[in-house]
Scaffold this active site. Structure first.
Site, short mmCIF file in Angstrom:
data_model
loop_
_atom_site.label_atom_id
_atom_site.label_comp_id
_atom_site.label_asym_id
_atom_site.label_seq_id
_atom_site.Cartn_x
_atom_site.Cartn_y
_atom_site.Cartn_z
N LYS A 281 0.83 -1.20 0.00
CA LYS A 281 0.00 0.00 0.00
C LYS A 281 0.87 1.25 0.00
O LYS A 281 2.03 1.24 0.44
CB LYS A 281 -0.89 0.03 1.26
CG LYS A 281 -2.01 -0.98 1.30
CD LYS A 281 -2.79 -0.83 2.60
CE LYS A 281 -3.91 -1.84 2.71
NZ LYS A 281 -5.03 -1.53 1.80
N ARG A 355 -10.57 -11.33 1.89
CA ARG A 355 -11.45 -12.40 1.39
C ARG A 355 -10.79 -13.76 1.53
O ARG A 355 -11.48 -14.79 1.61
CB ARG A 355 -11.87 -12.10 -0.05
CG ARG A 355 -10.78 -12.16 -1.09
CD ARG A 355 -11.13 -11.41 -2.36
NE ARG A 355 -11.15 -9.97 -2.11
CZ ARG A 355 -11.49 -9.06 -3.03
NH1 ARG A 355 -11.86 -9.45 -4.23
NH2 ARG A 355 -11.46 -7.78 -2.74
#
Length: 511
Positions: A281, A355
């Site tokens: 990130k 997920r």
């Protein structure tokens, strides 16, 4: 040393009818008066003690063009009571009531204000009166809750110790107190720094909480998950500098369970810090990633609130707890991993780790055959782009629940919007080398595709709702909650699951 769990809020709540008189006001440090907004607000103000003061303040606000002002004054009694008057729109939604309540609470929760009265006058319907009183109670409790800090000179906590509601006792007030405890827990955990609430600290906090509340606690550690074949979870966790990651299971069992009613499952994403992994990130995107465990915090906060309300069914709370670190053994794009249910997954992006850990957690949860699964996750930026940070997204494998899910959001004030889950979306995450792709490279519609991905790991006969927490973090807070981490989802879950009759009717209608 920073505490892992917040202290209990020591605020007494009393509800009993009593009149709004000058003598009553003189017993309070603060008072909130709610009036139903009408075309002639002057009539309502004339009925209040110190009527001339309130009429003058209203006239001054009207000259400034304010249609629904918040009036604030110090009264000239012996306590110099801090008084606030707010006008409630007729037919206001749950969110509108909470938003107004938050503004009123901000004016009253001040140093030296220990005893607060709440009055609602002129409401024609009892339920409308109860609703606005409950909203103000929720806001007062949210504003009075101190957040974790490690300052040399600590911030003085709020002095609020007693809330007196000028109305008969109601179950809505008891529910509000339970929700406040759960929301506070969720916000506290999310606000802890990542060197305090790392994976190991989180496990310790949950063990302490379970012991305090009388819940059972089990932790599926890395060794067990590897033996079970939970390759989606362990792929994310393998870059941690320790083997403390795992899936926690906290279980509440009622003292008087309803006969023949299966339990439900709450599931939460608990990424204690998310670097993004190999797909690192940026600084801006990573700055608040200690809050990427908010799904798990909301799930355990909801468990706390429902347990405090003594719901008559068992609740299992499954939390996927790890960090998403970088390093030489971090999982990479184009790896293929095998999940607990045997599904092979082609990894596309290491920052879609949520997920992955939820996949194996949902498998464990749904294999227990609960009658309903509700999961929370700060899962996708796409959901924030679609809804902003005022709503959260809802997804379900039972489309007939859409109306109920959105109605509960409107009523509770924690609003959700249901997105489509049509099968043809699966074409976007079809893989040529595995059973399924983790995500797409371009992230188009990622909130929907993430939900379709998760659905592959829920047993098909189990009704399931996934909440993508777009509203988990908002500068300045949201509705009645003043902090950036909002704890969104605790109130929603309690309104959704707290009424056993309504819940059972909704679920039976699916069969």
């Amino acid at each position: 040393m920073q505490e892992l769990l917040p202290s209990e809020l020591k605020i007494e709540v009393k509800a009993r009818p009593f009149a709004l008189t000058e003598a009553a006001l003189a017993r309070a440090d603060g008072v909130i008066v709610l009036l139903e907004r009408t075309a002639t607000p002057g009539k309502a103000l004339r009925k209040l003690p110190n009527a001339a003061l309130w009429q003058a303040l209203y006239a001054a606000e009207a000259r400034r063009g304010s249609e629904a002002p918040i009036l604030v004054a110090r009264l000239s009694n012996r306590r110099h009571t801090l008084a606030v008057v707010g006008f409630v729109k007729q037919g206001s939604s749950g969110f509108e009531r909470l938003e107004l309540a938050g503004k009123l609470a901000k004016e009253v929760v001040k140093p030296g204000v220990a005893r607060v009265q709440v009055h609602a006058l002129g409401f024609t319907a009892d339920h409308a009166r109860t609703d606005v009183l409950e909203s103000v109670l929720s806001a007062l409790l949210a504003h009075a809750a101190p957040m974790p800090e490690q300052k040399t000179k600590p911030t003085a906590p709020a002095d609020l110790a007693l809330v007196e509601i000028a109305a008969p006792a109601a179950s809505a007030f008891e529910r509000s107190v339970a929700i406040a405890a759960g929301n506070y827990l969720a916000r506290w955990l999310a606000a802890l720094p990542p060197n305090v609430l790392d994976t190991l600290g989180y496990r310790k906090a949950l063990q302490e909480l379970a012991k305090r509340e009388g819940w059972s606690f089990r932790f599926h550690d890395m060794d067990e998950l590897e033996q079970l074949g939970a390759g989606a979870f362990t792929a994310v966790a393998r870059s941690n500098p320790h083997r403390g990651a795992g899936i926690a299971r906290l279980t509440y069992k009622p003292k008087k369970p309803a006969r023949g009613i299966p339990g439900i499952a709450l599931v939460g994403k608990g990424i204690c810090f998310d670097t993004g992994g190999i797909n690192l990130k940026s600084h801006k995107s990573m700055y608040s990633m200690h809050g990427d465990m908010q799904g798990s915090a909301v799930a355990v906060g909801a468990l706390l609130a429902l347990a405090r309300l003594h719901v008559p069914y068992t609740i299992d709370c499954w939390l996927a707890i790890t960090e998403n670190q970088i390093g030489p053994v971090a999982f990479r794009p184009q790896e293929i991993v095998r999940a607990l249910n045997g599904t092979t997954i082609q990894v596309v992006h290491s920052d879609a780790e949520g997920r992955m850990v939820l996949a194996d957690t949902l498998t464990l949860a749904s294999r227990e055959k609960p009658r309903f699964v509700l999961d929370f996750a700060t899962l996708t930026g796409a959901c924030v782009n679609a809804l902003t940070d005022r709503y959260s997204g809802a997804f379900t494998n039972r489309a007939s629940l859409h109306g109920w899910l959105q109605d509960v959001g409107r009523e509770s004030g924690e609003r959700v919007w249901c997105f489509p889950m049509d099968e043809d979306f699966d074409g976007e995450i079809e893989s040529h080398v595995a059973d399924i792709q983790q995500c797409t490279p371009d992230s188009k519609g990622d909130h929907i595709l993430a939900a379709r991905f998760l659905g592959r790991f829920v047993e098909p006969n189990v009704p399931w709702v996934h909440v993508d927490l777009a509203a988990s973090e908002r500068k300045g807070g949201l509705a009645h909650v003043p902090t950036e981490f909002t704890g969104f989802g605790v109130r929603y879950a309690v309104h959704l699951l707290g009424d056993e009759v309504e819940l059972n009717d909704r679920l039976q209608a699916l069969t």
